[in-house]
Design an enzyme around this catalytic site. Structure first.
Site, PDB file in Angstrom:
ATOM      1  N   ARG A  45       0.813  -1.219   0.000  1.00 20.83           N
ATOM      2  CA  ARG A  45       0.000   0.000   0.000  1.00 20.83           C
ATOM      3  C   ARG A  45       0.842   1.262   0.000  1.00 20.83           C
ATOM      4  NH1 ARG A  45      -5.080  -1.164   3.780  1.00 20.83           N
ATOM      5  NH2 ARG A  45      -3.384  -1.537   5.209  1.00 20.83           N
ATOM      6  N   HIS A 162      11.154 -20.644   7.646  1.00 17.89           N
ATOM      7  CA  HIS A 162      12.513 -20.521   7.120  1.00 17.89           C
ATOM      8  C   HIS A 162      13.546 -21.307   7.915  1.00 17.89           C
ATOM      9  CE1 HIS A 162      12.995 -17.250  10.068  1.00 17.89           C
ATOM     10  NE2 HIS A 162      14.289 -17.390   9.902  1.00 17.89           N
ATOM     11  N   LYS A 166      17.447 -23.758   6.832  1.00 15.20           N
ATOM     12  CA  LYS A 166      18.802 -23.579   7.367  1.00 15.20           C
ATOM     13  C   LYS A 166      19.611 -24.849   7.097  1.00 15.20           C
ATOM     14  CE  LYS A 166      17.411 -20.105  10.701  1.00 15.20           C
ATOM     15  NZ  LYS A 166      18.132 -18.835  10.642  1.00 15.20           N
ATOM     16  N   GLU A 200      17.669 -15.161  20.954  1.00 14.77           N
ATOM     17  CA  GLU A 200      17.984 -13.961  20.185  1.00 14.77           C
ATOM     18  C   GLU A 200      18.410 -12.872  21.140  1.00 14.77           C
ATOM     19  OE1 GLU A 200      15.393 -13.375  16.512  1.00 14.77           O
ATOM     20  OE2 GLU A 200      13.990 -14.129  17.997  1.00 14.77           O
ATOM     21  N   HIS A 224       8.790 -22.499  14.223  1.00 10.11           N
ATOM     22  CA  HIS A 224      10.210 -22.869  14.164  1.00 10.11           C
ATOM     23  C   HIS A 224      10.592 -23.966  15.164  1.00 10.11           C
ATOM     24  CE1 HIS A 224      10.358 -19.475  11.596  1.00 10.11           C
ATOM     25  NE2 HIS A 224      10.578 -18.547  12.496  1.00 10.11           N
ATOM     26  N   LYS A 320      13.598 -13.230  23.256  1.00 11.13           N
ATOM     27  CA  LYS A 320      14.254 -12.019  22.773  1.00 11.13           C
ATOM     28  C   LYS A 320      15.092 -11.455  23.911  1.00 11.13           C
ATOM     29  CE  LYS A 320      11.710 -11.617  18.913  1.00 11.13           C
ATOM     30  NZ  LYS A 320      12.312 -11.913  17.594  1.00 11.13           N
TER      31      LYS A 320
HETATM   32  C1  BG6 Z   1      11.047 -14.896  12.513  1.00  9.59           C
HETATM   33  C2  BG6 Z   1      10.421 -14.237  13.706  1.00  9.59           C
HETATM   34  O1  BG6 Z   1      10.204 -15.898  12.025  1.00  9.59           O
HETATM   35  O2  BG6 Z   1      12.285 -15.468  12.868  1.00  9.59           O
HETATM   36  C3  BG6 Z   1      11.372 -13.216  14.312  1.00  9.59           C
HETATM   37  O3  BG6 Z   1       9.209 -13.612  13.342  1.00  9.59           O
HETATM   38  C4  BG6 Z   1      12.726 -13.814  14.558  1.00  9.59           C
HETATM   39  O4  BG6 Z   1      10.835 -12.689  15.511  1.00  9.59           O
HETATM   40  C5  BG6 Z   1      13.244 -14.532  13.324  1.00  9.59           C
HETATM   41  O5  BG6 Z   1      13.615 -12.782  14.930  1.00  9.59           O
HETATM   42  C6  BG6 Z   1      14.529 -15.262  13.604  1.00  9.59           C
HETATM   43  O6  BG6 Z   1      15.053 -15.759  12.404  1.00  9.59           O
HETATM   44  P1  BG6 Z   1      16.596 -15.974  12.213  1.00  9.59           P
HETATM   45  O7  BG6 Z   1      16.740 -16.709  10.924  1.00  9.59           O
HETATM   46  O8  BG6 Z   1      17.214 -14.614  12.184  1.00  9.59           O
HETATM   47  O9  BG6 Z   1      17.039 -16.759  13.386  1.00  9.59           O
END
Ligand code: BG6
Length: 468
Positions: A45, A162, A166, A200, A224, A320
């Site tokens: 948008r 994702h 990895k 993280e 994940h 986090k």
């Molecule tokens: C994402 C989350 O799917 O994965 C994020 O929404 C997170 O909050 C991220 O930071 C972490 O991915 P990676 O590949 O950087 O470990």
């Protein structure tokens, strides 16, 4: 695959597109991994022109951005849930193999799908890529799925997680199923417990509005962490075929012991970071909210009720603002049944570590003799893939997965039944948190979460792994 494609990226002005998706496409292009003819069309948008978006991308991409790459990139400012707005793309997309990539909020997925359908943009050649989290709970996920599955066949839908892209995750499959020495040990007779950590150090600053609605359970655990658990725990699939692999993963999800309302408080720890000792902001400040019951940390003890894993706890945690960014799957083997070495402690049992982040690698820790006259023993580490560590650049998970979408390979994508089984398991936890009104426990930014997380393992006489 040399078939031309058009990647239609919804949410093009967003963080994910700029930070991960376009850079991954660019890396594939630089590696010569894309077919000769392709184009990228960003939709969002935000009022941008194609030139402005190209300029933004050129900034975000590292190094010299080839003009040839940017020449294939275009942008359309539109409300993607409006069939008329999408109708204006019809001519441009006519006869093309379109890959629709939804990197927007999930509550737009149904609306975008409907608009694509009404605008006549969907054909048998189209593919649909959906980012996680799909929905906020079982019911909302089901509603999204019903809309999307009403317009696309399952073979056209790529639900991306994702973490499955990895490198170490694929290596886990190879290690388990291409070697006979590990698989024979891979069960409750030899394994004591398994820990999976995605830590993280980063905060939620910049994406507070999204995060505050979602929280760590939906952002990391439902997808994940459970996917990593599935890859670790699943039975050997009979081929590497997408459905063979996913059949085995869904069996693991269905074997997860349901969280009982009465035991959730014991099995699941929920935390939220507060200001740190070094002046780091607390969660509410980072997220830009006044008050919040959203968790930024989850630790849990999970049981898999099947023959292989009876009595083997899986401890999962993510958060986090933890002390470091690290992701590891650590398989703790049982100690020897009878030790003849006086210095050998139970903590000196074998461990197999799959490290996904920050560096990649698989290591086996084992006992060896300390050189010298005495019969001293010590722990030592054997790298099982030393060459991986010497690699210059680890490809981003999105490169692998985008390339799989282009080549139409669904093995590393989540199937509908898997998605729903994961939500089914997570739902009671969400409900319990909502109904009980229990707030997350505070932990200081820069620490390993609330003390209850330590207690979760201490109760079982165990400790969380720490990186040396
Ligand atoms: C994402 C989350 O799917 O994965 C994020 O929404 C997170 O909050 C991220 O930071 C972490 O991915 P990676 O590949 O950087 O470990």
């Amino acid at each position: 695959d040399t078939t031309p494609f058009t990647l239609v990226l919804f949410g093009a002005a967003g963080d994910l597109a700029r930070r991960r998706l376009v850079p991954s496409l660019y890396a594939l292009w630089c590696d010569g991994a894309l077919p000769e003819h392709w184009q990228l069309l960003g939709v969002s948008r935000s009022a941008l022109t194609s030139d402005e978006w190209r300029a933004e991308l050129a900034d975000a991409l590292e190094g010299e951005v080839a003009d040839d790459f940017l020449a294939r990139v275009g942008y359309v400012s539109a409300d993607a849930t409006d069939p008329q707005a999408l109708g204006s793309l019809r001519e441009r997309l006519e006869g093309q193999r379109c890959i629709f990539y939804l990197a927007t909020r999930a509550d737009l997925y149904a609306g975008i799908t409907r608009a694509l359908e009404e605008a006549g943009l969907i054909s048998g050649q189209s593919r649909m890529v959906l980012e996680k989290p799909i929905g906020l709970d079982y019911a909302s996920a089901e509603a999204i799925e019903t809309s999307v599955r009403g317009c696309f066949d399952e073979r056209q839908i790529f639900r991306i997680d994702h973490y499955l892209g990895k490198e170490t995750v694929q290596n886990l499959l190879v290690l388990r199923f291409a070697n006979s020495i590990f698989e024979s040990q891979w069960n409750h007779r030899y394994i004591d417990h398994i820990q999976i950590t995605i830590a993280e150090s980063g905060s939620v600053a910049g994406r507070g509005a999204f995060y505050d609605e979602v929280g760590a359970l939906r952002d990391m655990v439902q997808n994940h962490l459970l996917q990593l658990l599935c890859m670790t725990a699943m039975e050997p699939p009979n081929t590497l075929d997408a459905d063979a692999v996913r059949d085995e993963k869904v069996k693991v999800l269905r074997a997860l012991r349901p969280m009982e309302i009465t035991t959730i408080a014991e099995e699941v720890v929920r935390g939220q970071y507060t200001a740190g000792a070094n002046g780091e902001a607390g969660y509410t400040e980072d997220a830009g909210v006044r008050d919040s019951a959203t968790e930024t940390f989850v630790a849990m003890r999970v049981a898999i009720d099947n023959w292989r894993w009876a009595g083997v706890p899986f401890y999962l945690r993510t958060g986090k603002r933890l002390p470091e960014r690290t992701c590891e799957i650590v398989v703790h083997f049982r100690p020897v049944p009878h030790s003849i070495f006086p210095q050998q402690r139970a903590s000196m049992a074998n461990r197999l570590v799959f490290r996904l982040q920050p560096d990649e690698g698989i290591q086996l820790s084992f006992s060896e003799k300390r050189p010298g006259a005495a019969m001293d023993i010590r722990m030592s580490e054997l790298s099982l893939n030393p060459q991986t560590l010497r690699r210059e650049r680890a490809p981003d998970a999105y490169e692998r997965l985008l390339s799989d979408v282009i080549q139409d390979n669904q093995t590393l994508f989540v199937r509908h039944d898997e998605l729903m089984a994961a939500w089914d398991w997570v739902d009671p936890i969400l409900q319990n948190w909502r109904d009980s009104g229990v707030r997350p426990e505070p932990y200081r930014a820069g620490t390993w979460g609330p003390s209850a997380a330590t207690m979760l393992l201490a109760r079982d006489g165990r400790l969380w792994d720490e990186r040396e």
